[in-house]
Write a protein that holds these residues in place. Structure first.
Motif, PDB file in Angstrom:
ATOM      1  N   SER A 182      37.425 -48.938   0.305  1.00 56.57           N
ATOM      2  CA  SER A 182      37.841 -48.909   1.014  1.00 56.57           C
ATOM      3  C   SER A 182      38.385 -49.678   0.958  1.00 56.57           C
ATOM      4  O   SER A 182      37.767 -50.840   1.645  1.00 56.57           O
ATOM      5  CB  SER A 182      38.046 -48.052   2.415  1.00 56.57           C
ATOM      6  OG  SER A 182      39.006 -48.506   3.089  1.00 56.57           O
ATOM      7  N   ARG A 183      40.017 -50.586   0.461  1.00 56.40           N
ATOM      8  CA  ARG A 183      39.879 -51.638   0.661  1.00 56.40           C
ATOM      9  C   ARG A 183      40.439 -51.884   2.270  1.00 56.40           C
ATOM     10  O   ARG A 183      40.315 -53.041   2.996  1.00 56.40           O
ATOM     11  CB  ARG A 183      41.387 -51.882  -0.591  1.00 56.40           C
ATOM     12  CG  ARG A 183      41.436 -52.377  -1.561  1.00 56.40           C
ATOM     13  CD  ARG A 183      42.528 -52.479  -2.231  1.00 56.40           C
ATOM     14  NE  ARG A 183      43.482 -54.008  -1.615  1.00 56.40           N
ATOM     15  CZ  ARG A 183      44.242 -54.375  -2.224  1.00 56.40           C
ATOM     16  NH1 ARG A 183      45.334 -53.541  -3.266  1.00 56.40           N
ATOM     17  NH2 ARG A 183      44.685 -55.529  -1.906  1.00 56.40           N
ATOM     18  N   GLU A 184      40.813 -51.070   3.156  1.00 60.74           N
ATOM     19  CA  GLU A 184      41.229 -50.703   4.368  1.00 60.74           C
ATOM     20  C   GLU A 184      40.278 -51.688   5.062  1.00 60.74           C
ATOM     21  O   GLU A 184      40.118 -52.266   6.627  1.00 60.74           O
ATOM     22  CB  GLU A 184      41.386 -49.904   4.910  1.00 60.74           C
ATOM     23  CG  GLU A 184      43.317 -49.266   4.163  1.00 60.74           C
ATOM     24  CD  GLU A 184      43.320 -49.159   2.751  1.00 60.74           C
ATOM     25  OE1 GLU A 184      42.083 -48.143   2.536  1.00 60.74           O
ATOM     26  OE2 GLU A 184      44.481 -48.985   2.712  1.00 60.74           O
ATOM     27  N   GLN A 185      39.196 -50.320   4.851  1.00 59.46           N
ATOM     28  CA  GLN A 185      37.555 -51.045   5.513  1.00 59.46           C
ATOM     29  C   GLN A 185      37.429 -52.272   5.588  1.00 59.46           C
ATOM     30  O   GLN A 185      36.311 -52.596   6.457  1.00 59.46           O
ATOM     31  CB  GLN A 185      36.741 -49.943   4.616  1.00 59.46           C
ATOM     32  CG  GLN A 185      37.441 -48.522   5.857  1.00 59.46           C
ATOM     33  CD  GLN A 185      35.851 -47.243   5.561  1.00 59.46           C
ATOM     34  OE1 GLN A 185      34.369 -48.139   4.953  1.00 59.46           O
ATOM     35  NE2 GLN A 185      36.129 -46.426   5.340  1.00 59.46           N
ATOM     36  N   VAL A 186      37.105 -53.160   4.186  1.00 64.97           N
ATOM     37  CA  VAL A 186      37.029 -54.430   3.616  1.00 64.97           C
ATOM     38  C   VAL A 186      37.370 -55.512   5.194  1.00 64.97           C
ATOM     39  O   VAL A 186      36.737 -55.910   5.007  1.00 64.97           O
ATOM     40  CB  VAL A 186      37.116 -54.230   2.099  1.00 64.97           C
ATOM     41  CG1 VAL A 186      37.229 -55.965   2.252  1.00 64.97           C
ATOM     42  CG2 VAL A 186      36.473 -53.680   1.393  1.00 64.97           C
ATOM     43  N   GLU A 187      38.884 -55.215   4.389  1.00 64.51           N
ATOM     44  CA  GLU A 187      39.885 -55.664   5.239  1.00 64.51           C
ATOM     45  C   GLU A 187      39.550 -56.008   7.192  1.00 64.51           C
ATOM     46  O   GLU A 187      39.373 -56.869   7.878  1.00 64.51           O
ATOM     47  CB  GLU A 187      41.092 -55.170   5.302  1.00 64.51           C
ATOM     48  CG  GLU A 187      41.731 -55.928   3.668  1.00 64.51           C
ATOM     49  CD  GLU A 187      43.422 -55.176   3.868  1.00 64.51           C
ATOM     50  OE1 GLU A 187      43.705 -54.722   4.661  1.00 64.51           O
ATOM     51  OE2 GLU A 187      44.288 -55.085   2.405  1.00 64.51           O
ATOM     52  N   GLU A 188      39.569 -54.342   8.050  1.00 65.29           N
ATOM     53  CA  GLU A 188      38.999 -54.435   8.525  1.00 65.29           C
ATOM     54  C   GLU A 188      36.717 -55.175   9.157  1.00 65.29           C
ATOM     55  O   GLU A 188      37.326 -55.705  10.122  1.00 65.29           O
ATOM     56  CB  GLU A 188      38.816 -53.050   9.262  1.00 65.29           C
ATOM     57  CG  GLU A 188      37.813 -52.615  10.309  1.00 65.29           C
ATOM     58  CD  GLU A 188      37.951 -51.607  11.286  1.00 65.29           C
ATOM     59  OE1 GLU A 188      37.647 -50.778  11.658  1.00 65.29           O
ATOM     60  OE2 GLU A 188      38.251 -50.215   9.790  1.00 65.29           O
ATOM     61  N   ALA A 189      36.433 -54.908   8.236  1.00 62.89           N
ATOM     62  CA  ALA A 189      35.202 -55.809   8.117  1.00 62.89           C
ATOM     63  C   ALA A 189      35.235 -57.022   8.811  1.00 62.89           C
ATOM     64  O   ALA A 189      34.761 -58.029   8.727  1.00 62.89           O
ATOM     65  CB  ALA A 189      34.110 -55.192   7.407  1.00 62.89           C
ATOM     66  N   LEU A 244      40.741 -63.662  -1.193  1.00 65.69           N
ATOM     67  CA  LEU A 244      39.691 -63.037  -2.155  1.00 65.69           C
ATOM     68  C   LEU A 244      39.666 -61.968  -2.331  1.00 65.69           C
ATOM     69  O   LEU A 244      39.175 -61.370  -3.164  1.00 65.69           O
ATOM     70  CB  LEU A 244      39.310 -64.377  -2.296  1.00 65.69           C
ATOM     71  CG  LEU A 244      38.304 -64.879  -3.546  1.00 65.69           C
ATOM     72  CD1 LEU A 244      39.053 -64.545  -4.556  1.00 65.69           C
ATOM     73  CD2 LEU A 244      37.313 -66.425  -2.995  1.00 65.69           C
ATOM     74  N   LEU A 245      39.002 -61.936  -0.862  1.00 64.44           N
ATOM     75  CA  LEU A 245      37.666 -60.520  -0.539  1.00 64.44           C
ATOM     76  C   LEU A 245      39.267 -59.388  -1.486  1.00 64.44           C
ATOM     77  O   LEU A 245      39.318 -58.170  -2.262  1.00 64.44           O
ATOM     78  CB  LEU A 245      37.783 -60.159   0.548  1.00 64.44           C
ATOM     79  CG  LEU A 245      36.712 -61.321   1.032  1.00 64.44           C
ATOM     80  CD1 LEU A 245      36.463 -60.979   2.378  1.00 64.44           C
ATOM     81  CD2 LEU A 245      35.445 -60.663   0.223  1.00 64.44           C
ATOM     82  N   ALA A 246      41.156 -59.162  -0.861  1.00 62.65           N
ATOM     83  CA  ALA A 246      41.311 -58.401  -1.480  1.00 62.65           C
ATOM     84  C   ALA A 246      41.753 -58.451  -2.909  1.00 62.65           C
ATOM     85  O   ALA A 246      41.629 -57.589  -3.278  1.00 62.65           O
ATOM     86  CB  ALA A 246      43.428 -59.003  -0.896  1.00 62.65           C
ATOM     87  N   ASN A 247      41.733 -59.447  -3.721  1.00 66.33           N
ATOM     88  CA  ASN A 247      42.183 -59.286  -5.167  1.00 66.33           C
ATOM     89  C   ASN A 247      40.489 -59.045  -5.911  1.00 66.33           C
ATOM     90  O   ASN A 247      40.944 -58.815  -6.637  1.00 66.33           O
ATOM     91  CB  ASN A 247      41.736 -60.447  -5.583  1.00 66.33           C
ATOM     92  CG  ASN A 247      43.938 -61.334  -5.099  1.00 66.33           C
ATOM     93  OD1 ASN A 247      44.502 -60.805  -4.319  1.00 66.33           O
ATOM     94  ND2 ASN A 247      43.520 -62.905  -4.708  1.00 66.33           N
ATOM     95  N   MET A 248      39.343 -59.112  -5.350  1.00 67.91           N
ATOM     96  CA  MET A 248      38.185 -58.555  -5.808  1.00 67.91           C
ATOM     97  C   MET A 248      38.165 -57.642  -5.027  1.00 67.91           C
ATOM     98  O   MET A 248      37.961 -56.636  -6.408  1.00 67.91           O
ATOM     99  CB  MET A 248      37.265 -59.570  -4.898  1.00 67.91           C
ATOM    100  CG  MET A 248      37.153 -60.353  -5.248  1.00 67.91           C
ATOM    101  SD  MET A 248      35.996 -61.196  -4.060  1.00 67.91           S
ATOM    102  CE  MET A 248      33.926 -60.172  -4.325  1.00 67.91           C
ATOM    103  N   MET A 249      38.871 -56.608  -4.236  1.00 62.74           N
ATOM    104  CA  MET A 249      39.081 -55.051  -4.561  1.00 62.74           C
ATOM    105  C   MET A 249      39.910 -55.075  -4.729  1.00 62.74           C
ATOM    106  O   MET A 249      39.150 -53.264  -5.668  1.00 62.74           O
ATOM    107  CB  MET A 249      38.895 -55.029  -2.493  1.00 62.74           C
ATOM    108  CG  MET A 249      38.346 -53.203  -2.207  1.00 62.74           C
ATOM    109  SD  MET A 249      36.462 -53.760  -2.301  1.00 62.74           S
ATOM    110  CE  MET A 249      36.279 -52.314  -2.112  1.00 62.74           C
TER     111      MET A 249
END
Length: 511
Positions: free
Chosen positions: A304-311, A382-387
């Motif tokens: 989940s990209r949304e959960q990664v962004e939230e974390a 970078l996290l968003a791109n990685m995800m």
């Protein structure tokens, strides 16, 4: 304006000299007058004039004795004397005391003006020379201080230009102006503020771009820094003032400089303004920051990209609340990246590591970020791109697994295939495989198996094979069950389908 003192025992002469000479035009102000040598001596000691104009013949103390004493006690004072013709024998002795003008009485005003101009020229040249000397000394001091700060290792031997300040306590601070600030005006404000604080005590400012490093000869750094803050704030400047509470001798100020630099970086990193002391910054009780890594791993596991962004948002909020030193903040950012990369790589996404850690070194990029907000923006992007890449790779891999399962079904449709058996082939647990298969194919695994069998049954029936044979060839061992499944799928019985295809049926077997 230079100051002058006039001494003569005749009041009318004093008044005439004061009124008839345009002193201001000559750059001189008459700071005082006296009627005998003794009064004149006291006046000179009080006023410290640059020029003394005196008669020779006077009561109490004559002019020659006066200039003898002035030549010894204040040799930088310029002297002009006047006397009657009969006293001209004093001229040679007077010149030996540095007298620059010897005038006869009655005094010719034009001759006096000429002598005063000569005195003004000498004073101007002397002042210019002193100014150049002071500037050279100040430049030498600045350069010596800069070298001490640039090489803050062991204790340094003080250069000659700073030798007078050996063993004195010094405080140190760095000021950086924010926004649009006239650097020359800002420097003048700092100089005025320090001059007001220090008076005759030593202070110095070393300028580097928009930064100003300054030294106080003091043990009261906190008090001095607070007064400077009030002055700058009162003048409406935007600034960061980083100071160190402890003091040190100049030979050891390199250590204070490194601390002040760290404090200034801290203030800038969190975009804070005003005054900050090294000893008070980043001193909050540290909490365990490892929890956000687990939250990131859970979010990646859920794809989940949304959960990664939230974390990530929660992690940065905690890091900024903790006010980590910039170095620690960057290190936590790197840990965040590697946590994600290694977790993804552990899930056989090796390309993630190759794509994001070989193209650029995150720590070098983070060092170029001017503040915490820029660092956060870089890491979150970078996290968003990685995800995104991870999800794409995951989708390709899952698509491959689903295709593998579908191919297995198409090849082994005659066999008794179970959900567990196909899930094992793909390396997934049956529940996850079943949900993923339906999401990918639009139908469940069992429906797909029926579909493959029924399409094969249609082919065999179209080829004219017997219904009983078709039933066995497509994996059914109960003809009634086969007929029910076929009718449900095709909307007619196997016999009806065969008859519809051939129109003139030759076979009479019925099911």
């Amino acid at each position: 304006m230079y100051k002058a003192v006039i001494i003569d025992d005749e009041p009318i002469v004093l008044e005439g000299l004061c009124r008839m000479v345009p002193w201001e035009e000559l750059g001189i102000t008459v700071a005082g007058t006296a009627r005998d040598g003794r009064q004149g001596k006291l006046l000179i000691e009080k006023i410290h004039p640059q020029l003394v104009i005196t008669d020779i013949r006077m009561p109490e103390m004559d002019g020659m004795e006066l200039i003898r004493q002035v030549a010894v006690e204040a040799p930088e004072t310029l002297l002009i004397i006047f006397s009657g013709y009969s006293e001209f024998q004093y001229a040679k002795e007077a010149i030996s005391y540095g007298v620059i003008g010897y005038l006869e009485k009655p005094v010719d005003i034009e001759e006096l003006k000429t002598a005063v101009r000569r005195a003004g020229k000498i004073l101007d040249e002397r002042a210019e020379g002193q100014k150049r000397q002071q500037q050279e000394q100040q430049k030498a001091r600045k350069e010596a201080l800069y070298r001490l700060m640039a090489e803050p290792g062991e204790e340094h031997e003080l250069p000659e230009v700073l030798a007078a300040y050996r063993d004195l306590p010094f405080g140190l601070a760095i000021c950086e102006f924010t926004g649009k600030t006239d650097s020359d005006r800002a420097l003048r404000v700092l100089e005025e503020a320090l001059q007001e604080q220090q008076g005759s005590s030593f202070w110095e400012i070393v300028r580097s771009g928009r930064r100003y490093l300054f030294f106080w000869q003091t043990r009261q750094v906190e008090k001095k820094a607070e007064k400077l803050r009030q002055r700058l704030a009162g003048d409406g400047y935007g600034f960061r003032l980083a100071a160190v509470k402890e003091t040190a001798v100049l030979q050891k100020c390199g250590g204070l400089y490194r601390k002040a630099e760290s404090a200034l970086e801290f203030l800038g990193f969190y975009q804070m303004r005003g005054l900050g002391f090294f000893e008070e910054l980043g001193k909050k009780e540290r909490k365990d920051l490892s929890g956000y890594r687990e939250a990131l791993q859970r979010a990646i596991r859920e794809r989940s990209r949304e959960q990664v962004e939230e974390a990530a948002e929660q992690a940065f909020a905690q890091m900024e609340a903790e006010q980590l030193w910039p170095e620690q903040f960057r290190q936590e950012c790197v840990e965040m990246l590697y946590t994600c990369v290694e977790f993804m790589a552990g899930a056989k996404k090796v390309q993630i590591r190759d794509e994001f850690l070989k193209k650029e070194l995150p720590y070098e990029k983070l060092e170029s970020c001017g503040n915490a907000a820029e660092a956060e923006s870089y890491i979150r992007k970078l996290l968003a791109n990685m995800m995104e890449v991870y999800q794409e790779q995951e989708a390709r891999e899952l698509h491959y697994k689903i295709e593998k399962a579908a191919a297995y079904i198409r090849k082994h449709y005659r066999e008794d295939i179970s959900l567990a058996q196909i899930a094992e082939i793909t390396g997934m647990n049956p529940t996850y495989f079943s949900a993923l298969f339906k999401k990918s194919m639009g139908i469940s695994y069992s429906q797909y198996l029926v579909q493959v069998r029924m399409e094969k049954a249609k082919e065999l029936l179209e080829a004219g094979e017997k219904i009983m044979d078709v039933c066995e060839k497509v994996g059914y061992y109960n003809s009634r069950h086969f007929s029910e499944c076929f009718k449900k799928y095709v909307k007619m019985t196997p016999k009806e389908y065969r008859n519809a295809v051939h129109r003139n049926p030759k076979n009479t077997d019925e099911i």
